[in-house]
Scaffold this active site. Structure first.
Site, short mmCIF file in Angstrom:
data_model
loop_
_atom_site.label_atom_id
_atom_site.label_comp_id
_atom_site.label_asym_id
_atom_site.label_seq_id
_atom_site.Cartn_x
_atom_site.Cartn_y
_atom_site.Cartn_z
N CYS A 107 0.86 -1.19 -0.05
CA CYS A 107 -0.12 -0.06 -0.02
C CYS A 107 0.73 1.22 0.02
CB CYS A 107 -0.87 0.08 1.17
SG CYS A 107 -2.25 1.15 0.98
N HIS B 165 -3.82 -5.07 0.68
CA HIS B 165 -3.11 -5.46 1.96
C HIS B 165 -2.92 -6.92 2.15
CE1 HIS B 165 -2.64 -1.64 3.99
NE2 HIS B 165 -3.80 -1.32 3.27
N GLU C 211 -1.91 -8.84 4.13
CA GLU C 211 -1.84 -9.33 5.42
C GLU C 211 -3.49 -9.41 6.07
OE1 GLU C 211 -1.65 -4.43 5.72
OE2 GLU C 211 -0.99 -6.29 4.53
#
Length: 258
Positions: free
Chosen positions: A123, A226, A228
């Site tokens: 990002c 993202h 994660e």
């Protein structure tokens, strides 16, 4: 430097510097600090040892800590100072512009690029990579049919991205299209020198960048989404971190030192 597994390769991650609990702090600061811990956990899950990189007075991590790292992850966070790419620094959409964070993240990216260390930018990390290469950002994306920023009260916006054939991101996931979690109001506008777009959303938004035309360039991947995030699918969280570690292992196996 505390190392849990002395045999694991070290992956440097610049810390997040803004205090999400400070009075008046934007709620997104606290969210960025929380998902930072998810990034750290995924580096460990991929088989590496995270090294948290803090700034000295000039904003750079200590040279010995940088040199000890075999690769790097530069995670998400607040907006990069628009003055770095010639845009409106007073735009009302901006949040958590932190010059010290910019200097820290830039120092880590520059070290990785200058020393041929594999690096994953997430990002904000991808956006700063583009800026370092002379590119620019959309300071605030115009609405499209693709949700890039979640509605209030929703953690992530989810949508699909198309991955370019032969790219590092396509190799990591083993497919040409995936669903991703997004939480951004900015994105790449003018592409930086020496980069190519390797993923796009259906509205054309740049979702991944990699080096262009340099077969000797170290593995460098920036993604706008993202990985994660716990959604949209658990199996999509680790592939990029494993790909990073595969590159680290390959370099170390070849005896490469930079």
């Amino acid at each position: 430097m505390s190392v849990t597994d002395p045999s694991a390769p070290l992956i440097g991650i610049p810390v997040r510097l803004s205090d999400g609990d400070a009075p008046g702090a934007d709620v997104r600061v606290g969210e960025a600090n929380r998902i930072f811990e998810e990034v750290v956990g995924l580096v460990r899950a991929a088989g590496a040892e995270p090294v948290l990189l803090e700034p000295d007075a000039g904003g750079r991590p200590a040279a010995d800590r940088l040199a000890a790292c075999a690769g790097f992850v530069v995670p998400g966070g607040g907006d990069v100072d628009p003055a770095r790419y010639g845009a409106d620094a007073n735009h009302p959409s901006l949040y958590d512009v932190n010059p010290l964070q910019d200097r820290l993240d830039e120092a880590v990216l520059r070290y990785a690029l200058d020393h041929g260390r594999p690096v994953l930018g997430i990002c904000r990390g991808m956006q700063l990579l583009n800026i370092l290469r002379g590119g620019t950002l959309h300071v605030d994306l115009a609405p499209t049919g693709v949700p890039h920023n979640p509605e209030p009260g929703i953690e992530w916006a989810t949508h699909e991205v198309a991955l370019a054939a032969g790219s590092a991101v396509a190799a990591a996931f083993g497919r040409d299209r995936i669903a991703v979690a997004s939480g951004h109001h900015q994105a790449v506008d003018r592409l930086g020198e020496g980069l190519r777009v390797t993923a796009r959303a259906d509205d054309g938004c740049v979702e991944a960048v990699e080096p262009a035309g340099d077969p000797d360039a170290a593995w460098t991947v920036g993604v706008q989404w993202h990985p994660e995030a716990l959604e949209p699918a658990e199996e999509l969280r680790l592939p990029l971190f494993r790909a990073l570690l595969d590159q680290v292992d390959a370099r170390q196996g070849a005896g490469l030192r930079a």
